[in-house]
Design a protein around this motif. Sequence first.
Motif, mmCIF file in Angstrom:
data_model
loop_
_atom_site.group_PDB
_atom_site.id
_atom_site.type_symbol
_atom_site.label_atom_id
_atom_site.label_comp_id
_atom_site.label_asym_id
_atom_site.label_seq_id
_atom_site.Cartn_x
_atom_site.Cartn_y
_atom_site.Cartn_z
ATOM 1 N N ASN A 147 53.952 -23.366 160.063
ATOM 2 C CA ASN A 147 55.052 -22.512 159.601
ATOM 3 C C ASN A 147 56.419 -23.040 160.025
ATOM 4 O O ASN A 147 57.440 -22.415 159.736
ATOM 5 C CB ASN A 147 54.873 -21.083 160.122
ATOM 6 C CG ASN A 147 53.632 -20.421 159.560
ATOM 7 O OD1 ASN A 147 53.240 -20.682 158.418
ATOM 8 N ND2 ASN A 147 52.996 -19.575 160.355
ATOM 9 N N THR A 171 58.206 -22.883 141.452
ATOM 10 C CA THR A 171 56.810 -23.180 141.096
ATOM 11 C C THR A 171 56.698 -24.349 140.115
ATOM 12 O O THR A 171 55.947 -24.293 139.134
ATOM 13 C CB THR A 171 56.088 -21.936 140.530
ATOM 14 O OG1 THR A 171 56.749 -21.497 139.336
ATOM 15 C CG2 THR A 171 56.078 -20.801 141.551
ATOM 16 N N ASP A 181 51.049 -20.410 149.394
ATOM 17 C CA ASP A 181 51.899 -19.643 150.307
ATOM 18 C C ASP A 181 52.755 -20.540 151.204
ATOM 19 O O ASP A 181 53.424 -20.041 152.113
ATOM 20 C CB ASP A 181 51.060 -18.714 151.173
ATOM 21 C CG ASP A 181 50.035 -19.465 152.035
ATOM 22 O OD1 ASP A 181 49.830 -20.681 151.793
ATOM 23 O OD2 ASP A 181 49.443 -18.837 152.930
ATOM 24 N N THR A 183 55.825 -22.747 152.504
ATOM 25 C CA THR A 183 57.263 -22.904 152.337
ATOM 26 C C THR A 183 57.795 -23.750 153.485
ATOM 27 O O THR A 183 57.264 -23.690 154.604
ATOM 28 C CB THR A 183 57.987 -21.546 152.282
ATOM 29 O OG1 THR A 183 59.372 -21.756 151.975
ATOM 30 C CG2 THR A 183 57.878 -20.802 153.607
#
Length: 300
Positions: A147, A171, A181, A183
């Motif tokens: 993350n 996208t 999911d 990022t």
Amino acid sequence: MRLYSFFIAFPLLFSLQGMAQTDTFEAENIEKRTLAFAQRDSTLYLDFYQKKGDTAVRPCVIFIFGGGFAVGNRDGRAYHSYFKNLVNRGLKVASIDYRLGLAGIYDEVGVFNTKPLGTAIDMAVSDLYEATAFLLSKLDTLGVAPNHIIVSGSSAGAITSLQADWYLKNTHELSRILPADFTYAGVISFAGAIFSTKGKPRYQSPPSPTLLFHGTDDKTVPYTQRRLLNKGFFGSAVLAKHYLKEGYPFFLVTEQEASHSIAVSAMDERLDEILQFIGSAVLNKPHFQKEITLFPIQGK
């Protein structure tokens, strides 16, 4: 009219700085591992930097070098102090290869023939995504926090960083290699822009927190924009204005009268702002918008 005279130009300075030169990280107790992460026409490698013997899970900065999508090297000496400063402050760094889509064809690109440029940018973005996927597949081995993966680049590498986050938040088909999911925790751009053929960039979902460094006299990558109808480069000032309007988190550092040299010089000269951004916007995730303008002292 050639594209490099209308949209973008990369001086010899950055091809020289991007060349591999010998240096050592030994004195600062930093280890470097070279790992293959993709097979294209040739094998693509990344250099992974961390403190010797470090087994902790830490944030990682993926770095993309500059050079006009025509020249450059992941091990350019000009970037070494940046890598060392990040590692010495508790991060890990992955400096990556990417395919140089304009190598040998730079002069073929023009205002009415931008397809090679778009293709070169997409090749670089695709290779960045491959490197990201590789890191995600080696989290335990490399000790990378999934993350807290930050993408950072200089000049063409900054364009690649911003373009990759823009594609990811819209996208784009190239981003499908990454988990749905996923990022980036943040984007650090040293004199970058987004290339669009559909006007000013817009986002389906908010961009990652973004740190933008740019000089107002940059004749290579525009601080504002360089466009013909809907096609062009949209620089840091245009992006920050849109982020401000939409409430997206960003930090813009503008240097008045500065040239494209900020694409390298800011890595050392603006280290405090870089660390503040990483510590605050990325790791602690408060949503903030901030702009700083630096003015030269007359006569200095």
